[in-house]
Design a protein around this motif. Sequence first.
Motif, PDB file in Angstrom:
ATOM      1  N   ARG A   1       0.836  -1.212   0.000  1.00  0.00           N
ATOM      2  CA  ARG A   1       0.000   0.000   0.000  1.00  0.00           C
ATOM      3  C   ARG A   1       0.865   1.254   0.000  1.00  0.00           C
ATOM      4  O   ARG A   1       0.589   2.203  -0.746  1.00  0.00           O
TER       5      ARG A   1
ATOM      6  N   GLN B   1       0.980   4.160  -3.317  1.00  0.00           N
ATOM      7  CA  GLN B   1       0.196   5.374  -3.117  1.00  0.00           C
ATOM      8  C   GLN B   1       0.739   6.587  -3.835  1.00  0.00           C
ATOM      9  O   GLN B   1      -0.021   7.438  -4.299  1.00  0.00           O
TER      10      GLN B   1
ATOM     11  N   ARG C   1       4.596   2.594  -8.856  1.00  0.00           N
ATOM     12  CA  ARG C   1       3.269   2.311  -9.419  1.00  0.00           C
ATOM     13  C   ARG C   1       3.307   1.715 -10.824  1.00  0.00           C
ATOM     14  O   ARG C   1       2.468   0.856 -11.132  1.00  0.00           O
TER      15      ARG C   1
ATOM     16  N   THR D   1      -1.899   0.589  -9.035  1.00  0.00           N
ATOM     17  CA  THR D   1      -2.391   1.595  -8.100  1.00  0.00           C
ATOM     18  C   THR D   1      -3.484   1.079  -7.177  1.00  0.00           C
ATOM     19  O   THR D   1      -3.920   1.808  -6.280  1.00  0.00           O
ATOM     20  N   GLN D   2      -3.943  -0.162  -7.375  1.00  0.00           N
ATOM     21  CA  GLN D   2      -5.029  -0.708  -6.571  1.00  0.00           C
ATOM     22  C   GLN D   2      -4.569  -1.973  -5.844  1.00  0.00           C
ATOM     23  O   GLN D   2      -3.685  -2.693  -6.343  1.00  0.00           O
ATOM     24  N   PRO D   3      -5.167  -2.283  -4.674  1.00  0.00           N
ATOM     25  CA  PRO D   3      -4.734  -3.463  -3.914  1.00  0.00           C
ATOM     26  C   PRO D   3      -4.748  -4.756  -4.714  1.00  0.00           C
ATOM     27  O   PRO D   3      -3.822  -5.575  -4.580  1.00  0.00           O
TER      28      PRO D   3
ATOM     29  N   ASP E   1      -4.201  -5.054  -7.868  1.00  0.00           N
ATOM     30  CA  ASP E   1      -3.021  -5.002  -8.743  1.00  0.00           C
ATOM     31  C   ASP E   1      -1.768  -5.370  -7.964  1.00  0.00           C
ATOM     32  O   ASP E   1      -0.917  -6.122  -8.453  1.00  0.00           O
ATOM     33  N   TRP E   2      -1.624  -4.792  -6.765  1.00  0.00           N
ATOM     34  CA  TRP E   2      -0.431  -5.026  -5.955  1.00  0.00           C
ATOM     35  C   TRP E   2      -0.269  -6.521  -5.675  1.00  0.00           C
ATOM     36  O   TRP E   2       0.838  -7.059  -5.793  1.00  0.00           O
TER      37      TRP E   2
ATOM     38  N   PHE F   1      -7.422  -5.066   2.889  1.00  0.00           N
ATOM     39  CA  PHE F   1      -8.136  -4.130   1.999  1.00  0.00           C
ATOM     40  C   PHE F   1      -9.568  -4.631   1.775  1.00  0.00           C
ATOM     41  O   PHE F   1      -9.909  -5.119   0.685  1.00  0.00           O
TER      42      PHE F   1
ATOM     43  N   ASP G   1     -11.693  -3.744  -1.441  1.00  0.00           N
ATOM     44  CA  ASP G   1     -11.274  -4.139  -2.788  1.00  0.00           C
ATOM     45  C   ASP G   1     -12.105  -5.345  -3.231  1.00  0.00           C
ATOM     46  O   ASP G   1     -11.945  -6.451  -2.702  1.00  0.00           O
TER      47      ASP G   1
ATOM     48  N   ARG H   1     -12.169  -7.050  -6.033  1.00  0.00           N
ATOM     49  CA  ARG H   1     -11.469  -8.156  -6.710  1.00  0.00           C
ATOM     50  C   ARG H   1     -10.838  -9.103  -5.696  1.00  0.00           C
ATOM     51  O   ARG H   1     -10.954 -10.326  -5.816  1.00  0.00           O
TER      52      ARG H   1
END
Length: 428
Positions: free
Chosen positions: A90, A94, A359, A364-366, A368-369, A411, A414, A416
């Motif tokens: 995270r 960010q 990034r 940029t999203q959990p 994705d990470w 998260f 999220d 997904r």
Amino acid sequence: MPEILHITAHLGGGVGKVLSRLVEESSRRCDGFRHVVACLEKPEKDVFSTHLASHGGELLICPSSEELDRRIRAADIVQIEWWHHPLVARWLGQATLPPSRLIVWSHVSGLHPPTIPADFVALPHRFLLTSPCSLESAELKALPTAVRQSVDAVFSSGGFSDLPPANPRSFSGPLRAGYVGTLNFAKLHPRILDFLGALKLDNFRLDLIGDLDNGEALQQAATAAGLGDCLKLLGYTHDVGNVLKNYDIFVYLLNPLHYGTTENALLEAMAMGVVPIVLNNPAERNLVQHMETGLVVNTPDEFADAITWMFSHPDQCRAMSMKAAAQTRQRFAIGHTLDQLTRHYRAVLAEDKRPVDFRPVFGTQPGDWFRRCQGDESWRFTDPPTGPSTEGPHFLFERNKSSVFHYARTFPDDLRLARWARALENPQ
């Protein structure tokens, strides 16, 4: 005095020990570095945070984004302790990091999820691995020469100052065998009973020391296989050194897909003179020299032969025990760890600070990470899910250790991650 800012998700387990001992050794040497540790979650236990503070280290617990940015700008070197923990993900996802001299120290092998993306390795001033085995991954093998020059392996050993001296063993009479570590099959070999079942000796018993989360199921399976007397579950202990004094053999048979590198439980056993038997996995073969400091096997039959050999060769076992203790305490001493890190610190100090944006690597999203480090298992984590099921590697079903369940808990908004976790728990 140059300041090293370590950024870590937590101070538990191996990373807590190595960071606290690094601070102690740096202070003892008066080496000119000041260490600050920013911990992104509150420590569950204070043993390592107390040790760190008592030796002059500064500890920041759950700093705000503004405070962390300010400390990054002020630090001479920033070192990220990375193993794909969701809190670190995270933070990296960010915003662009303020200008810094950046080192990433990876505490997972990357050979299996969580994997180490090649474009991640290319971003910091130095990317340090905790075992040379990480270089066996396809992505890291293909690194351009210019990037490869900024990559090195530094074992994350915290040393052995908390252990008593190795006690001589006779290796005559009944040999005592133990295992220290998690009983979760993401780490322990899921076919451990096949190895025990191959033994040709009577009255052999393996003591298992560790959290008993999977212990009852393992004991029931052993009993059903007629191996109930071969296992004894002893639970978790804080006094590892005192426990290891009781054993001659360290049976350390790990899942070939495990994520570990330095394997501190194995090193502690070797430092105590307990002769290890390990599988021919990448991390272990970088730690154990076959027939020199332990035995490396490939199959249940080879394991059985190794145990039989040890019972009939006490002189050779004594020699291995002494060599394992001496070499491990030297090769993996905290002073050696600090020497290797300091070499990189001094080199990086000569380089300019620069901002770094992770990034483009992680997204940029959990979701994705998480997905970016799933390697060959990425196909399971699409939208909608394309086939997660109860069939798959054990690490997929971990509740923690940077699994989808760990990310989904961290998260909860999220969607997904929530879908992927449900698909693993409730396959259609």
